[in-house]
Design an enzyme around this catalytic site. Structure first.
Site, PDB file in Angstrom:
ATOM      1  NE  ARG A  55     -14.172 -20.762 -23.288  1.00  0.00           N
ATOM      2  CZ  ARG A  55     -13.646 -21.930 -23.667  1.00  0.00           C
ATOM      3  NH1 ARG A  55     -14.202 -22.651 -24.626  1.00  0.00           N
ATOM      4  NH2 ARG A  55     -12.555 -22.373 -23.090  1.00  0.00           N
ATOM      5  CG  HIS A  77     -10.674 -25.029 -17.320  1.00  0.00           C
ATOM      6  ND1 HIS A  77     -11.105 -24.844 -16.040  1.00  0.00           N
ATOM      7  CD2 HIS A  77     -11.509 -24.316 -18.122  1.00  0.00           C
ATOM      8  CE1 HIS A  77     -12.148 -24.044 -16.053  1.00  0.00           C
ATOM      9  NE2 HIS A  77     -12.431 -23.712 -17.294  1.00  0.00           N
ATOM     10  CG  HIS A  94     -17.827 -25.045 -17.290  1.00  0.00           C
ATOM     11  ND1 HIS A  94     -16.788 -25.725 -16.687  1.00  0.00           N
ATOM     12  CD2 HIS A  94     -17.285 -23.890 -17.750  1.00  0.00           C
ATOM     13  CE1 HIS A  94     -15.683 -25.016 -16.771  1.00  0.00           C
ATOM     14  NE2 HIS A  94     -15.939 -23.900 -17.416  1.00  0.00           N
ATOM     15  CD  GLU A 141     -10.513 -19.125 -21.602  1.00  0.00           C
ATOM     16  OE1 GLU A 141     -10.336 -19.477 -20.429  1.00  0.00           O
ATOM     17  OE2 GLU A 141     -11.566 -19.354 -22.237  1.00  0.00           O
ATOM     18  CG  HIS A 176      -5.928  -5.295   4.853  1.00  0.00           C
ATOM     19  ND1 HIS A 176      -6.074  -4.156   4.095  1.00  0.00           N
ATOM     20  CD2 HIS A 176      -6.127  -6.329   3.990  1.00  0.00           C
ATOM     21  CE1 HIS A 176      -6.368  -4.480   2.850  1.00  0.00           C
ATOM     22  NE2 HIS A 176      -6.389  -5.794   2.755  1.00  0.00           N
ATOM     23  CD  GLU A 186      -6.404  -8.020  -2.131  1.00  0.00           C
ATOM     24  OE1 GLU A 186      -6.039  -8.091  -0.945  1.00  0.00           O
ATOM     25  OE2 GLU A 186      -6.917  -7.001  -2.624  1.00  0.00           O
TER      26      GLU A 186
END
Ligand SMILES: *[C@@H]1O[C@H](CO)[C@@H](O)[C@H](O)[C@H]1NC(C)=O
Ligand SMILES: *[C@@H]1O[C@H](CO)[C@@H](O)[C@H](O)[C@H]1NC(C)=O
Ligand SMILES: *[C@@H]1O[C@H](CO)[C@@H](O)[C@H](O)[C@H]1NC(C)=O
Ligand SMILES: *[C@@H]1O[C@H](CO)[C@@H](O)[C@H](O)[C@H]1NC(C)=O
Length: 436
Positions: free
Chosen positions: A141, A146, A189, A214, A330, A337
Protein backbone atom coordinates in the site's frame (compact mmCIF):
# COMPACT_ATOMS: atom_id res chain seq x y z
CA UNK A 1 -26.51 14.67 32.72
CA UNK A 2 -25.07 16.60 35.67
CA UNK A 3 -23.77 14.28 38.33
CA UNK A 4 -25.92 14.24 41.42
CA UNK A 5 -24.41 13.84 44.82
CA UNK A 6 -26.50 11.46 46.89
CA UNK A 7 -26.28 12.89 50.35
CA UNK A 8 -27.80 11.04 53.27
CA UNK A 9 -30.37 13.81 53.68
CA UNK A 10 -31.34 13.60 50.01
CA UNK A 11 -31.72 9.83 50.20
CA UNK A 12 -33.82 10.04 53.32
CA UNK A 13 -36.07 12.58 51.62
CA UNK A 14 -36.47 10.40 48.52
CA UNK A 15 -37.22 7.27 50.55
CA UNK A 16 -39.71 9.15 52.66
CA UNK A 17 -41.42 10.61 49.61
CA UNK A 18 -41.55 7.20 47.95
CA UNK A 19 -42.97 5.40 50.94
CA UNK A 20 -45.52 8.16 51.53
CA UNK A 21 -46.68 7.85 47.96
CA UNK A 22 -46.66 4.09 47.85
CA UNK A 23 -47.72 2.64 51.16
CA UNK A 24 -51.21 3.15 52.52
CA UNK A 25 -51.09 4.58 56.08
CA UNK A 26 -50.36 1.91 58.64
CA UNK A 27 -48.56 -0.61 56.40
CA UNK A 28 -44.86 -0.29 57.05
CA UNK A 29 -43.51 -3.22 55.02
CA UNK A 30 -41.35 -3.31 51.84
CA UNK A 31 -42.01 -0.54 49.34
CA UNK A 32 -45.09 -1.14 47.24
CA UNK A 33 -45.67 -0.13 43.66
CA UNK A 34 -45.50 3.56 43.03
CA UNK A 35 -45.84 2.82 39.33
CA UNK A 36 -48.47 4.60 37.32
CA UNK A 37 -47.60 2.61 34.20
CA UNK A 38 -48.77 -0.88 33.20
CA UNK A 39 -46.24 -3.71 33.58
CA UNK A 40 -43.91 -4.39 30.64
CA UNK A 41 -45.15 -6.99 28.18
CA UNK A 42 -44.48 -10.66 28.89
CA UNK A 43 -44.11 -11.54 25.21
CA UNK A 44 -41.18 -13.77 24.43
CA UNK A 45 -38.83 -11.89 22.12
CA UNK A 46 -36.29 -14.48 21.02
CA UNK A 47 -34.70 -14.41 17.59
CA UNK A 48 -37.07 -16.49 15.41
CA UNK A 49 -34.65 -18.19 12.99
CA UNK A 50 -30.98 -18.42 12.19
CA UNK A 51 -29.30 -18.10 8.81
CA UNK A 52 -28.45 -21.79 8.47
CA UNK A 53 -32.05 -22.97 9.03
CA UNK A 54 -33.87 -24.41 6.07
CA UNK A 55 -36.91 -22.14 6.32
CA UNK A 56 -38.58 -19.42 4.27
CA UNK A 57 -38.72 -16.72 6.94
CA UNK A 58 -41.94 -14.74 7.28
CA UNK A 59 -42.68 -11.34 8.84
CA UNK A 60 -44.79 -12.88 11.57
CA UNK A 61 -44.35 -12.81 15.34
CA UNK A 62 -47.12 -14.30 17.45
CA UNK A 63 -50.43 -13.06 16.12
CA UNK A 64 -48.87 -10.01 14.48
CA UNK A 65 -47.79 -9.74 10.85
CA UNK A 66 -48.65 -11.75 7.75
CA UNK A 67 -46.86 -13.79 5.10
CA UNK A 68 -44.84 -12.19 2.32
CA UNK A 69 -46.62 -12.30 -1.03
CA UNK A 70 -44.08 -10.34 -3.07
CA UNK A 71 -40.52 -11.29 -3.99
CA UNK A 72 -38.09 -12.13 -1.20
CA UNK A 73 -34.31 -11.84 -0.84
CA UNK A 74 -34.08 -15.10 1.09
CA UNK A 75 -30.39 -14.90 2.05
CA UNK A 76 -30.79 -11.39 3.49
CA UNK A 77 -33.97 -12.26 5.38
CA UNK A 78 -32.32 -15.38 6.84
CA UNK A 79 -29.49 -13.20 8.17
CA UNK A 80 -31.69 -10.44 9.57
CA UNK A 81 -34.44 -12.15 11.54
CA UNK A 82 -34.91 -9.21 13.91
CA UNK A 83 -35.56 -6.76 11.06
CA UNK A 84 -38.17 -8.92 9.29
CA UNK A 85 -39.89 -10.05 12.51
CA UNK A 86 -38.72 -7.59 15.19
CA UNK A 87 -39.07 -8.28 18.89
CA UNK A 88 -42.05 -6.38 20.33
CA UNK A 89 -39.59 -4.43 22.49
CA UNK A 90 -38.39 -2.63 19.33
CA UNK A 91 -40.16 0.64 18.62
CA UNK A 92 -39.81 4.06 17.04
CA UNK A 93 -36.91 5.07 14.85
CA UNK A 94 -33.22 4.20 15.12
CA UNK A 95 -30.81 4.76 12.24
CA UNK A 96 -29.31 1.76 10.44
CA UNK A 97 -26.53 0.29 12.62
CA UNK A 98 -25.34 -2.55 10.38
CA UNK A 99 -23.11 -2.50 7.34
CA UNK A 100 -21.66 -5.71 5.88
CA UNK A 101 -18.39 -5.14 4.02
CA UNK A 102 -20.02 -7.46 1.43
CA UNK A 103 -22.15 -4.46 0.38
CA UNK A 104 -19.17 -2.14 -0.07
CA UNK A 105 -17.80 -1.35 -3.52
CA UNK A 106 -14.43 -3.09 -3.83
CA UNK A 107 -11.41 -1.38 -5.38
CA UNK A 108 -9.48 -4.15 -7.17
CA UNK A 109 -5.81 -3.55 -7.88
CA UNK A 110 -2.89 -5.64 -9.06
CA UNK A 111 -1.64 -7.03 -5.73
CA UNK A 112 -4.77 -6.65 -3.62
CA UNK A 113 -7.98 -4.78 -2.95
CA UNK A 114 -9.66 -2.39 -0.53
CA UNK A 115 -13.28 -1.71 0.39
CA UNK A 116 -14.63 0.88 2.77
CA UNK A 117 -17.51 1.88 5.01
CA UNK A 118 -18.16 5.51 5.91
CA UNK A 119 -20.94 7.99 6.60
CA UNK A 120 -22.10 7.81 2.95
CA UNK A 121 -23.24 4.22 3.33
CA UNK A 122 -24.03 4.33 7.07
CA UNK A 123 -25.18 7.81 8.15
CA UNK A 124 -25.11 6.85 11.85
CA UNK A 125 -21.31 6.43 11.74
CA UNK A 126 -20.35 10.10 12.08
CA UNK A 127 -17.21 9.58 14.18
CA UNK A 128 -15.41 6.66 12.54
CA UNK A 129 -14.99 4.99 9.14
CA UNK A 130 -13.56 1.58 8.28
CA UNK A 131 -11.53 -0.04 5.51
CA UNK A 132 -10.90 -3.73 4.86
CA UNK A 133 -7.66 -4.17 2.90
CA UNK A 134 -5.89 -7.14 1.34
CA UNK A 135 -2.29 -7.27 0.14
CA UNK A 136 -0.75 -10.25 -1.63
CA UNK A 137 2.64 -11.41 -0.36
CA UNK A 138 5.13 -8.64 -1.03
CA UNK A 139 2.46 -6.20 -2.27
CA UNK A 140 2.52 -2.60 -1.07
CA UNK A 141 0.00 0.00 0.00
CA UNK A 142 2.02 2.90 -1.32
CA UNK A 143 3.67 5.70 0.69
CA UNK A 144 0.85 8.05 1.71
CA UNK A 145 -0.73 10.11 4.48
CA UNK A 146 -4.18 11.43 5.36
CA UNK A 147 -5.92 14.05 7.45
CA UNK A 148 -7.26 11.54 9.98
CA UNK A 149 -5.51 9.13 12.32
CA UNK A 150 -5.30 5.48 11.18
CA UNK A 151 -5.73 2.55 13.56
CA UNK A 152 -5.31 -1.01 12.30
CA UNK A 153 -6.04 -4.57 13.41
CA UNK A 154 -4.37 -7.42 11.49
CA UNK A 155 -6.80 -10.20 10.47
CA UNK A 156 -4.43 -12.60 8.69
CA UNK A 157 -0.76 -12.76 7.76
CA UNK A 158 2.05 -10.38 8.65
CA UNK A 159 2.49 -6.77 7.60
CA UNK A 160 5.57 -4.58 7.72
CA UNK A 161 4.97 -0.92 8.43
CA UNK A 162 7.34 2.03 8.12
CA UNK A 163 6.88 5.68 9.04
CA UNK A 164 8.73 8.98 9.51
CA UNK A 165 7.41 11.67 11.87
CA UNK A 166 7.78 15.45 11.91
CA UNK A 167 10.79 15.21 14.24
CA UNK A 168 12.60 13.24 11.54
CA UNK A 169 12.49 9.98 13.49
CA UNK A 170 11.67 6.81 11.57
CA UNK A 171 10.06 3.60 12.80
CA UNK A 172 9.84 0.06 11.35
CA UNK A 173 8.06 -3.03 12.60
CA UNK A 174 6.28 -6.18 11.46
CA UNK A 175 2.94 -7.11 13.02
CA UNK A 176 0.81 -10.27 12.80
CA UNK A 177 -2.77 -11.40 13.41
CA UNK A 178 -4.43 -9.57 16.32
CA UNK A 179 -1.72 -6.86 16.40
CA UNK A 180 -2.25 -3.12 15.94
CA UNK A 181 -0.71 -0.02 14.43
CA UNK A 182 -1.61 3.63 14.77
CA UNK A 183 -0.51 6.65 12.76
CA UNK A 184 -1.54 10.12 13.97
CA UNK A 185 -3.08 12.48 11.39
CA UNK A 186 -0.70 13.51 8.61
CA UNK A 187 2.09 11.09 9.58
CA UNK A 188 3.19 9.32 6.35
CA UNK A 189 3.48 5.55 6.17
CA UNK A 190 3.82 2.52 3.90
CA UNK A 191 2.50 -1.02 4.40
CA UNK A 192 3.79 -4.26 2.92
CA UNK A 193 2.53 -7.83 3.29
CA UNK A 194 5.47 -10.07 4.14
CA UNK A 195 6.20 -13.47 2.61
CA UNK A 196 5.52 -15.54 5.77
CA UNK A 197 2.26 -16.74 4.24
CA UNK A 198 2.18 -17.40 0.47
CA UNK A 199 -1.17 -15.60 0.18
CA UNK A 200 -0.09 -12.43 2.02
CA UNK A 201 -2.18 -10.49 4.47
CA UNK A 202 -5.54 -8.89 5.23
CA UNK A 203 -6.33 -6.21 7.80
CA UNK A 204 -8.88 -3.76 9.11
CA UNK A 205 -8.34 0.01 9.29
CA UNK A 206 -10.39 2.44 11.37
CA UNK A 207 -10.21 6.22 10.85
CA UNK A 208 -11.36 8.74 13.47
CA UNK A 209 -13.70 10.59 11.11
CA UNK A 210 -16.92 9.12 9.70
CA UNK A 211 -16.47 11.17 6.52
CA UNK A 212 -13.07 9.63 5.70
CA UNK A 213 -12.64 8.18 2.22
CA UNK A 214 -9.83 5.79 1.34
CA UNK A 215 -10.06 7.22 -2.17
CA UNK A 216 -8.86 10.64 -1.02
CA UNK A 217 -5.58 9.86 0.72
CA UNK A 218 -2.43 11.82 -0.14
CA UNK A 219 -0.27 9.43 -2.15
CA UNK A 220 3.36 9.87 -3.13
CA UNK A 221 2.84 8.95 -6.80
CA UNK A 222 -0.33 11.04 -7.12
CA UNK A 223 1.51 14.09 -5.76
CA UNK A 224 4.66 13.78 -7.80
CA UNK A 225 2.83 13.53 -11.11
CA UNK A 226 1.06 16.76 -10.18
CA UNK A 227 4.26 18.74 -9.59
CA UNK A 228 6.06 20.39 -12.57
CA UNK A 229 9.20 18.36 -13.30
CA UNK A 230 11.23 21.57 -13.22
CA UNK A 231 10.17 21.94 -9.58
CA UNK A 232 11.06 18.30 -8.80
CA UNK A 233 14.49 18.92 -10.32
CA UNK A 234 15.04 21.98 -8.11
CA UNK A 235 13.69 20.26 -5.00
CA UNK A 236 16.02 17.27 -5.32
CA UNK A 237 18.92 19.25 -6.86
CA UNK A 238 19.00 17.20 -10.04
CA UNK A 239 17.80 17.23 -13.64
CA UNK A 240 14.21 16.78 -14.90
CA UNK A 241 15.28 13.58 -16.69
CA UNK A 242 15.94 11.92 -13.30
CA UNK A 243 12.12 11.74 -13.05
CA UNK A 244 11.47 10.28 -16.50
CA UNK A 245 10.08 7.03 -15.07
CA UNK A 246 7.87 8.18 -12.19
CA UNK A 247 4.30 6.83 -12.56
CA UNK A 248 1.81 9.02 -14.41
CA UNK A 249 -0.96 8.12 -11.97
CA UNK A 250 -1.46 6.96 -8.38
CA UNK A 251 -0.26 3.37 -7.76
CA UNK A 252 -2.26 2.88 -4.50
CA UNK A 253 -1.79 -0.93 -4.14
CA UNK A 254 0.81 -2.65 -6.29
CA UNK A 255 3.02 -5.79 -6.32
CA UNK A 256 6.56 -5.55 -5.03
CA UNK A 257 8.33 -6.19 -8.36
CA UNK A 258 11.90 -4.95 -8.18
CA UNK A 259 11.67 -4.41 -4.41
CA UNK A 260 11.06 -8.03 -3.38
CA UNK A 261 13.73 -7.66 -0.77
CA UNK A 262 11.93 -4.73 0.77
CA UNK A 263 10.95 -6.81 3.82
CA UNK A 264 14.54 -7.12 4.88
CA UNK A 265 14.98 -3.43 4.38
CA UNK A 266 11.87 -2.60 6.39
CA UNK A 267 12.82 -4.98 9.18
CA UNK A 268 15.76 -2.72 9.82
CA UNK A 269 18.65 -4.69 8.36
CA UNK A 270 19.47 -1.81 6.08
CA UNK A 271 17.19 0.85 7.51
CA UNK A 272 18.50 4.38 7.06
CA UNK A 273 19.30 6.13 10.32
CA UNK A 274 18.86 9.89 10.44
CA UNK A 275 20.30 12.34 12.96
CA UNK A 276 17.08 12.11 15.04
CA UNK A 277 17.30 8.30 15.20
CA UNK A 278 14.39 5.90 15.52
CA UNK A 279 11.17 6.87 17.32
CA UNK A 280 11.12 5.73 20.97
CA UNK A 281 7.32 5.86 20.84
CA UNK A 282 6.15 2.67 19.09
CA UNK A 283 3.63 3.07 16.25
CA UNK A 284 2.72 -0.63 16.55
CA UNK A 285 1.41 -2.76 19.41
CA UNK A 286 1.71 -6.54 19.63
CA UNK A 287 -1.63 -7.05 21.35
CA UNK A 288 -1.76 -10.70 20.23
CA UNK A 289 0.90 -11.35 22.88
CA UNK A 290 -1.36 -10.13 25.71
CA UNK A 291 -3.68 -12.57 27.47
CA UNK A 292 -7.39 -11.69 27.44
CA UNK A 293 -9.16 -11.47 30.81
CA UNK A 294 -11.44 -14.45 31.39
CA UNK A 295 -15.00 -13.48 32.30
CA UNK A 296 -18.08 -15.41 33.40
CA UNK A 297 -19.42 -15.77 29.82
CA UNK A 298 -16.38 -15.14 27.63
CA UNK A 299 -13.34 -12.88 27.64
CA UNK A 300 -12.18 -9.32 26.97
CA UNK A 301 -8.91 -7.67 26.04
CA UNK A 302 -8.87 -3.88 26.32
CA UNK A 303 -6.15 -1.78 24.72
CA UNK A 304 -6.07 2.00 24.82
CA UNK A 305 -3.50 4.76 25.18
CA UNK A 306 -2.64 3.67 28.72
CA UNK A 307 -0.63 0.83 27.14
CA UNK A 308 -0.49 1.76 23.43
CA UNK A 309 0.57 5.33 24.21
CA UNK A 310 0.50 6.77 20.72
CA UNK A 311 -3.10 5.65 20.09
CA UNK A 312 -4.58 8.90 21.37
CA UNK A 313 -7.83 8.92 19.40
CA UNK A 314 -8.67 5.19 19.20
CA UNK A 315 -9.17 2.63 21.95
CA UNK A 316 -10.56 -0.87 21.61
CA UNK A 317 -11.74 -4.07 23.22
CA UNK A 318 -11.58 -7.55 21.67
CA UNK A 319 -14.46 -9.51 23.17
CA UNK A 320 -15.60 -13.14 23.06
CA UNK A 321 -19.06 -14.28 24.13
CA UNK A 322 -19.76 -18.00 24.50
CA UNK A 323 -23.05 -19.57 23.30
CA UNK A 324 -25.92 -18.70 25.63
CA UNK A 325 -24.10 -15.66 27.04
CA UNK A 326 -24.17 -11.90 26.47
CA UNK A 327 -21.94 -8.87 26.54
CA UNK A 328 -23.89 -7.25 29.36
CA UNK A 329 -26.30 -4.29 29.08
CA UNK A 330 -24.13 -1.17 29.10
CA UNK A 331 -23.33 2.09 27.37
CA UNK A 332 -20.28 4.20 26.61
CA UNK A 333 -20.59 7.61 28.24
CA UNK A 334 -19.14 9.82 25.52
CA UNK A 335 -17.71 7.57 22.81
CA UNK A 336 -19.37 6.19 19.70
CA UNK A 337 -18.65 2.49 19.14
CA UNK A 338 -17.60 1.07 15.76
CA UNK A 339 -17.76 -2.68 16.01
CA UNK A 340 -16.55 -5.44 13.73
CA UNK A 341 -17.68 -9.06 13.89
CA UNK A 342 -14.91 -11.64 13.47
CA UNK A 343 -16.66 -14.96 14.13
CA UNK A 344 -20.01 -16.35 15.29
CA UNK A 345 -23.36 -14.55 15.13
CA UNK A 346 -24.75 -11.88 17.42
CA UNK A 347 -27.74 -9.73 18.13
CA UNK A 348 -27.63 -6.14 19.36
CA UNK A 349 -30.49 -3.87 20.40
CA UNK A 350 -29.76 -0.14 20.37
CA UNK A 351 -31.81 1.86 22.90
CA UNK A 352 -31.82 5.44 21.63
CA UNK A 353 -33.98 7.01 24.42
CA UNK A 354 -37.54 8.33 24.01
CA UNK A 355 -38.94 4.80 23.50
CA UNK A 356 -36.76 4.25 20.41
CA UNK A 357 -35.13 0.82 20.14
CA UNK A 358 -34.10 -1.41 17.24
CA UNK A 359 -32.49 -4.84 17.03
CA UNK A 360 -29.87 -5.87 14.46
CA UNK A 361 -28.28 -9.25 13.64
CA UNK A 362 -24.61 -9.60 12.81
CA UNK A 363 -22.49 -12.10 10.89
CA UNK A 364 -18.69 -12.30 10.42
CA UNK A 365 -17.47 -9.39 8.30
CA UNK A 366 -20.24 -7.03 9.43
CA UNK A 367 -19.74 -3.59 10.94
CA UNK A 368 -21.97 -2.37 13.75
CA UNK A 369 -22.30 1.17 15.08
CA UNK A 370 -23.58 2.37 18.46
CA UNK A 371 -23.70 6.14 19.09
CA UNK A 372 -22.40 7.39 22.45
CA UNK A 373 -24.78 6.82 25.38
CA UNK A 374 -27.08 4.40 23.50
CA UNK A 375 -27.84 1.47 25.82
CA UNK A 376 -27.03 -1.90 24.23
CA UNK A 377 -26.00 -5.55 24.70
CA UNK A 378 -24.44 -8.14 22.38
CA UNK A 379 -26.05 -11.58 22.55
CA UNK A 380 -24.46 -14.70 21.07
CA UNK A 381 -27.27 -16.12 18.90
CA UNK A 382 -25.32 -19.14 17.63
CA UNK A 383 -23.72 -22.35 18.86
CA UNK A 384 -20.13 -21.17 18.47
CA UNK A 385 -18.00 -18.50 20.11
CA UNK A 386 -18.92 -14.95 19.09
CA UNK A 387 -15.82 -12.78 18.68
CA UNK A 388 -15.93 -9.08 17.85
CA UNK A 389 -14.06 -5.80 18.23
CA UNK A 390 -15.41 -2.69 19.94
CA UNK A 391 -13.51 0.35 18.61
CA UNK A 392 -13.91 3.83 20.13
CA UNK A 393 -12.84 7.30 19.14
CA UNK A 394 -11.17 8.03 22.47
CA UNK A 395 -7.89 7.62 24.30
CA UNK A 396 -9.48 5.51 27.08
CA UNK A 397 -11.91 2.61 27.04
CA UNK A 398 -14.94 3.40 29.21
CA UNK A 399 -18.31 1.80 29.76
CA UNK A 400 -21.08 1.94 32.32
CA UNK A 401 -22.62 -1.36 33.36
CA UNK A 402 -26.35 -1.42 34.06
CA UNK A 403 -25.85 -4.22 36.58
CA UNK A 404 -23.09 -2.38 38.46
CA UNK A 405 -25.04 0.90 38.38
CA UNK A 406 -28.06 -0.74 40.01
CA UNK A 407 -25.91 -2.71 42.48
CA UNK A 408 -24.30 0.50 43.69
CA UNK A 409 -27.55 2.45 44.00
CA UNK A 410 -29.51 2.14 47.29
CA UNK A 411 -31.74 -0.91 46.81
CA UNK A 412 -34.81 1.00 48.03
CA UNK A 413 -34.45 3.32 45.04
CA UNK A 414 -34.00 0.42 42.63
CA UNK A 415 -37.06 -1.35 44.08
CA UNK A 416 -39.15 1.80 43.72
CA UNK A 417 -38.33 1.91 40.00
CA UNK A 418 -38.43 -1.76 39.04
CA UNK A 419 -40.29 -3.51 41.87
CA UNK A 420 -37.67 -6.24 42.09
CA UNK A 421 -37.80 -8.71 44.97
CA UNK A 422 -34.96 -9.14 47.46
CA UNK A 423 -33.68 -12.29 45.78
CA UNK A 424 -33.21 -10.40 42.51
CA UNK A 425 -31.65 -7.40 44.27
CA UNK A 426 -29.18 -9.83 45.89
CA UNK A 427 -28.04 -10.95 42.42
CA UNK A 428 -26.96 -7.44 41.39
CA UNK A 429 -23.20 -7.34 41.08
CA UNK A 430 -21.13 -4.38 42.20
CA UNK A 431 -18.18 -5.86 40.28
CA UNK A 432 -18.48 -5.19 36.57
CA UNK A 433 -19.12 -8.53 34.84
CA UNK A 434 -18.73 -7.30 31.19
CA UNK A 435 -19.64 -10.69 29.65
CA UNK A 436 -22.07 -12.88 31.57
C1 LIG B 1 4.68 -13.49 11.39
O1 LIG B 1 5.87 -13.16 12.02
C2 LIG B 1 6.18 -13.93 13.15
C3 LIG B 1 7.40 -13.36 13.77
O2 LIG B 1 8.35 -13.08 12.81
C4 LIG B 1 6.32 -15.38 12.74
O3 LIG B 1 6.55 -16.18 13.89
C5 LIG B 1 5.08 -15.82 12.04
O4 LIG B 1 5.23 -17.12 11.58
C6 LIG B 1 4.79 -14.89 10.89
N1 LIG B 1 3.64 -15.31 10.10
C7 LIG B 1 2.37 -15.22 10.47
C8 LIG B 1 1.37 -15.65 9.46
O5 LIG B 1 2.00 -14.81 11.56
C1 LIG C 1 3.41 4.41 27.94
O1 LIG C 1 2.81 5.05 29.04
C2 LIG C 1 3.03 4.38 30.27
C3 LIG C 1 2.17 5.05 31.30
O2 LIG C 1 2.28 6.44 31.24
C4 LIG C 1 4.52 4.40 30.59
O3 LIG C 1 4.75 3.70 31.78
C5 LIG C 1 5.26 3.73 29.45
O4 LIG C 1 6.65 3.82 29.66
C6 LIG C 1 4.92 4.37 28.13
N1 LIG C 1 5.52 3.57 27.06
C7 LIG C 1 6.25 4.12 26.10
C8 LIG C 1 6.78 3.16 25.12
O5 LIG C 1 6.44 5.32 26.01
C1 LIG D 1 -27.82 -24.83 17.72
O1 LIG D 1 -27.90 -26.20 17.94
C2 LIG D 1 -29.23 -26.66 18.14
C3 LIG D 1 -29.18 -28.12 18.53
O2 LIG D 1 -28.33 -28.83 17.64
C4 LIG D 1 -30.04 -26.43 16.87
O3 LIG D 1 -31.37 -26.82 17.05
C5 LIG D 1 -30.01 -24.93 16.56
O4 LIG D 1 -30.66 -24.67 15.32
C6 LIG D 1 -28.59 -24.42 16.49
N1 LIG D 1 -28.63 -22.97 16.37
C7 LIG D 1 -27.93 -22.32 15.48
C8 LIG D 1 -28.08 -20.83 15.48
O5 LIG D 1 -27.19 -22.83 14.68
C1 LIG E 1 -19.89 -10.70 40.56
O1 LIG E 1 -19.05 -10.85 39.43
C2 LIG E 1 -17.78 -11.38 39.79
C3 LIG E 1 -16.92 -11.29 38.52
O2 LIG E 1 -17.59 -11.92 37.43
C4 LIG E 1 -17.94 -12.77 40.33
O3 LIG E 1 -16.69 -13.28 40.70
C5 LIG E 1 -18.87 -12.73 41.52
O4 LIG E 1 -19.14 -14.03 41.96
C6 LIG E 1 -20.19 -12.07 41.16
N1 LIG E 1 -20.99 -11.88 42.35
C7 LIG E 1 -22.31 -12.12 42.34
C8 LIG E 1 -23.04 -11.75 43.60
O5 LIG E 1 -22.88 -12.60 41.39
Amino acid sequence: MPSMKLTAAFLAAVCLAASTLAAPAGTASAPQSSSTAPYASENSNQILWSENQNVAPQPIRGNLGATLLGPQNLATDLQNADLLAPPSTDSGTVGNAKWPFSLSHNRLQTGGWARQQNIKVMPLSTEMAGVNMRLEAGALRELHWHKTAEWAYVLKGNISVATVNSAGENYFDTVGPGDLWYFPPGVPHVLQATNDLPEGSEFLLVFDDGGFSEDSTFSLTDWLNHVPKSVLAKNFRTTESAFDKIPGKELYIFPAGMIKKYNEYILGYKAPVGPAGTSKMPYTFHSSELEATNLAGGSAKIIDSTTFNISKTISFAEVTVEPGHIRELHWHPSQDEWSYFLEGTGRVTLFASSANARTFNFQPGDIGYVPASYGHYVENTGNTTLRFLEVFKSDKFEDISLNQWLALTPPELVKDHLQLDDATIALLNSTKVTVI
